[in-house]
Design a protein around this motif. Sequence first.
Motif, PDB file in Angstrom:
ATOM      1  N   LEU A  35      84.194  22.857  34.587  1.00  0.00           N
ATOM      2  CA  LEU A  35      83.374  24.061  34.621  1.00  0.00           C
ATOM      3  C   LEU A  35      84.014  25.136  35.490  1.00  0.00           C
ATOM      4  CD1 LEU A  35      80.740  25.274  33.589  1.00  0.00           C
ATOM      5  CD2 LEU A  35      79.636  24.408  35.662  1.00  0.00           C
ATOM      6  N   HIS A  36      84.122  26.335  34.956  1.00  0.00           N
ATOM      7  CA  HIS A  36      84.707  27.525  35.590  1.00  0.00           C
ATOM      8  C   HIS A  36      86.225  27.448  35.752  1.00  0.00           C
ATOM      9  CE1 HIS A  36      80.674  28.857  36.178  1.00  0.00           C
ATOM     10  NE2 HIS A  36      80.386  27.861  36.984  1.00  0.00           N
ATOM     11  N   SER A  37      86.870  26.472  35.119  1.00  0.00           N
ATOM     12  CA  SER A  37      88.331  26.428  35.198  1.00  0.00           C
ATOM     13  C   SER A  37      88.925  27.474  34.254  1.00  0.00           C
ATOM     14  CB  SER A  37      88.862  25.029  34.870  1.00  0.00           C
ATOM     15  OG  SER A  37      88.509  24.636  33.561  1.00  0.00           O
ATOM     16  N   LYS A  38      90.129  27.925  34.566  1.00  0.00           N
ATOM     17  CA  LYS A  38      90.803  28.992  33.833  1.00  0.00           C
ATOM     18  C   LYS A  38      91.936  28.405  32.998  1.00  0.00           C
ATOM     19  CE  LYS A  38      89.787  32.132  37.597  1.00  0.00           C
ATOM     20  NZ  LYS A  38      90.342  32.911  38.711  1.00  0.00           N
TER      21      LYS A  38
ATOM     22  N   VAL B 194      95.747  34.049  19.620  1.00  0.00           N
ATOM     23  CA  VAL B 194      95.066  34.199  18.339  1.00  0.00           C
ATOM     24  C   VAL B 194      94.021  35.295  18.502  1.00  0.00           C
ATOM     25  CG1 VAL B 194      93.611  33.067  16.626  1.00  0.00           C
ATOM     26  CG2 VAL B 194      95.438  31.780  17.735  1.00  0.00           C
ATOM     27  N   ALA B 195      94.020  36.250  17.590  1.00  0.00           N
ATOM     28  CA  ALA B 195      93.065  37.367  17.615  1.00  0.00           C
ATOM     29  C   ALA B 195      93.097  38.088  18.964  1.00  0.00           C
ATOM     30  CB  ALA B 195      91.664  36.882  17.281  1.00  0.00           C
ATOM     31  N   ARG B 196      94.284  38.249  19.511  1.00  0.00           N
ATOM     32  CA  ARG B 196      94.513  38.965  20.774  1.00  0.00           C
ATOM     33  C   ARG B 196      93.811  38.319  21.957  1.00  0.00           C
ATOM     34  NH1 ARG B 196      94.045  45.252  19.896  1.00  0.00           N
ATOM     35  NH2 ARG B 196      94.756  45.088  22.030  1.00  0.00           N
ATOM     36  N   GLU B 197      93.498  37.045  21.848  1.00  0.00           N
ATOM     37  CA  GLU B 197      92.851  36.317  22.948  1.00  0.00           C
ATOM     38  C   GLU B 197      93.858  35.359  23.558  1.00  0.00           C
ATOM     39  OE1 GLU B 197      90.208  37.273  24.074  1.00  0.00           O
ATOM     40  OE2 GLU B 197      89.040  38.134  22.437  1.00  0.00           O
ATOM     41  N   LYS B 198      94.000  35.438  24.872  1.00  0.00           N
ATOM     42  CA  LYS B 198      94.979  34.608  25.574  1.00  0.00           C
ATOM     43  C   LYS B 198      94.350  33.864  26.750  1.00  0.00           C
ATOM     44  CE  LYS B 198      99.456  34.928  27.834  1.00  0.00           C
ATOM     45  NZ  LYS B 198     100.597  35.782  28.117  1.00  0.00           N
ATOM     46  N   HIS B 199      93.501  34.540  27.512  1.00  0.00           N
ATOM     47  CA  HIS B 199      92.919  33.947  28.721  1.00  0.00           C
ATOM     48  C   HIS B 199      91.475  33.526  28.482  1.00  0.00           C
ATOM     49  CE1 HIS B 199      96.228  36.489  30.400  1.00  0.00           C
ATOM     50  NE2 HIS B 199      96.501  35.301  30.896  1.00  0.00           N
ATOM     51  N   PHE B 200      91.161  32.323  28.961  1.00  0.00           N
ATOM     52  CA  PHE B 200      89.843  31.740  28.721  1.00  0.00           C
ATOM     53  C   PHE B 200      89.292  31.114  30.000  1.00  0.00           C
ATOM     54  CE2 PHE B 200      91.976  31.888  24.701  1.00  0.00           C
ATOM     55  CZ  PHE B 200      90.993  32.196  23.786  1.00  0.00           C
ATOM     56  N   LEU B 201      87.966  30.991  30.029  1.00  0.00           N
ATOM     57  CA  LEU B 201      87.253  30.389  31.147  1.00  0.00           C
ATOM     58  C   LEU B 201      86.276  29.369  30.566  1.00  0.00           C
ATOM     59  CD1 LEU B 201      86.695  30.690  34.247  1.00  0.00           C
ATOM     60  CD2 LEU B 201      84.882  32.271  33.604  1.00  0.00           C
TER      61      LEU B 201
ATOM     62  N   ALA C  60     101.082  21.840  24.566  1.00  0.00           N
ATOM     63  CA  ALA C  60     101.592  22.690  23.495  1.00  0.00           C
ATOM     64  C   ALA C  60     100.564  23.747  23.091  1.00  0.00           C
ATOM     65  CB  ALA C  60     101.958  21.842  22.275  1.00  0.00           C
ATOM     66  N   ARG C  61      99.317  23.571  23.504  1.00  0.00           N
ATOM     67  CA  ARG C  61      98.244  24.518  23.179  1.00  0.00           C
ATOM     68  C   ARG C  61      97.741  25.300  24.381  1.00  0.00           C
ATOM     69  NH1 ARG C  61      94.039  21.273  19.276  1.00  0.00           N
ATOM     70  NH2 ARG C  61      95.546  20.620  17.720  1.00  0.00           N
ATOM     71  N   TRP C  62      97.670  24.659  25.544  1.00  0.00           N
ATOM     72  CA  TRP C  62      97.014  25.251  26.712  1.00  0.00           C
ATOM     73  C   TRP C  62      97.818  25.074  27.980  1.00  0.00           C
ATOM     74  CZ3 TRP C  62      92.881  28.133  25.695  1.00  0.00           C
ATOM     75  CH2 TRP C  62      92.156  27.865  24.543  1.00  0.00           C
ATOM     76  N   HIS C  63      97.784  26.106  28.824  1.00  0.00           N
ATOM     77  CA  HIS C  63      98.312  26.037  30.201  1.00  0.00           C
ATOM     78  C   HIS C  63      97.131  26.197  31.136  1.00  0.00           C
ATOM     79  CE1 HIS C  63     102.547  26.160  29.189  1.00  0.00           C
ATOM     80  NE2 HIS C  63     102.329  27.194  28.410  1.00  0.00           N
ATOM     81  N   GLN C  64      97.093  25.370  32.175  1.00  0.00           N
ATOM     82  CA  GLN C  64      96.009  25.501  33.145  1.00  0.00           C
ATOM     83  C   GLN C  64      96.258  26.717  34.024  1.00  0.00           C
ATOM     84  OE1 GLN C  64      95.301  21.916  35.347  1.00  0.00           O
ATOM     85  NE2 GLN C  64      93.177  22.475  35.703  1.00  0.00           N
ATOM     86  N   GLY C  65      95.202  27.471  34.287  1.00  0.00           N
ATOM     87  CA  GLY C  65      95.327  28.713  35.050  1.00  0.00           C
ATOM     88  C   GLY C  65      95.627  29.867  34.116  1.00  0.00           C
ATOM     89  N   TRP C  66      95.703  31.064  34.679  1.00  0.00           N
ATOM     90  CA  TRP C  66      96.028  32.245  33.888  1.00  0.00           C
ATOM     91  C   TRP C  66      97.478  32.599  34.128  1.00  0.00           C
ATOM     92  CZ3 TRP C  66      91.000  35.276  35.352  1.00  0.00           C
ATOM     93  CH2 TRP C  66      89.939  34.750  34.614  1.00  0.00           C
ATOM     94  N   VAL C  67      98.279  32.476  33.085  1.00  0.00           N
ATOM     95  CA  VAL C  67      99.712  32.692  33.168  1.00  0.00           C
ATOM     96  C   VAL C  67     100.046  34.037  32.570  1.00  0.00           C
ATOM     97  CG1 VAL C  67     101.959  31.773  32.509  1.00  0.00           C
ATOM     98  CG2 VAL C  67     100.055  30.222  32.918  1.00  0.00           C
TER      99      VAL C  67
END
Length: 89
Positions: free
Chosen positions: A26-29, A36-43, A82-89
Amino acid sequence: MNGAPPDLSRPLEGITVRQLQPKKLLHSKWTAVHVVAREKHFLVTRVMQPEQPDAPIEWIDIEAVHSQAVRRIAWQELTDAARWHQGWV
């Protein structure tokens, strides 16, 4: 290499799998490797609790930082480097 994105429907050989604890997501970045669809950073905005208290957690909601669009995914997808990096890169 033909420039096409990799097939992410199956695990890739030689990719390191992260060890994650679903209760601590919960609340991890997170940063998507392939935009995809100009979305890169997620919470992670919600960890879905199973109906049975002793059942394992399976699903989480992730929210795109830019558009606030929410997607429900299996939390295990975040272990795929191959899909996700932890944190905002």
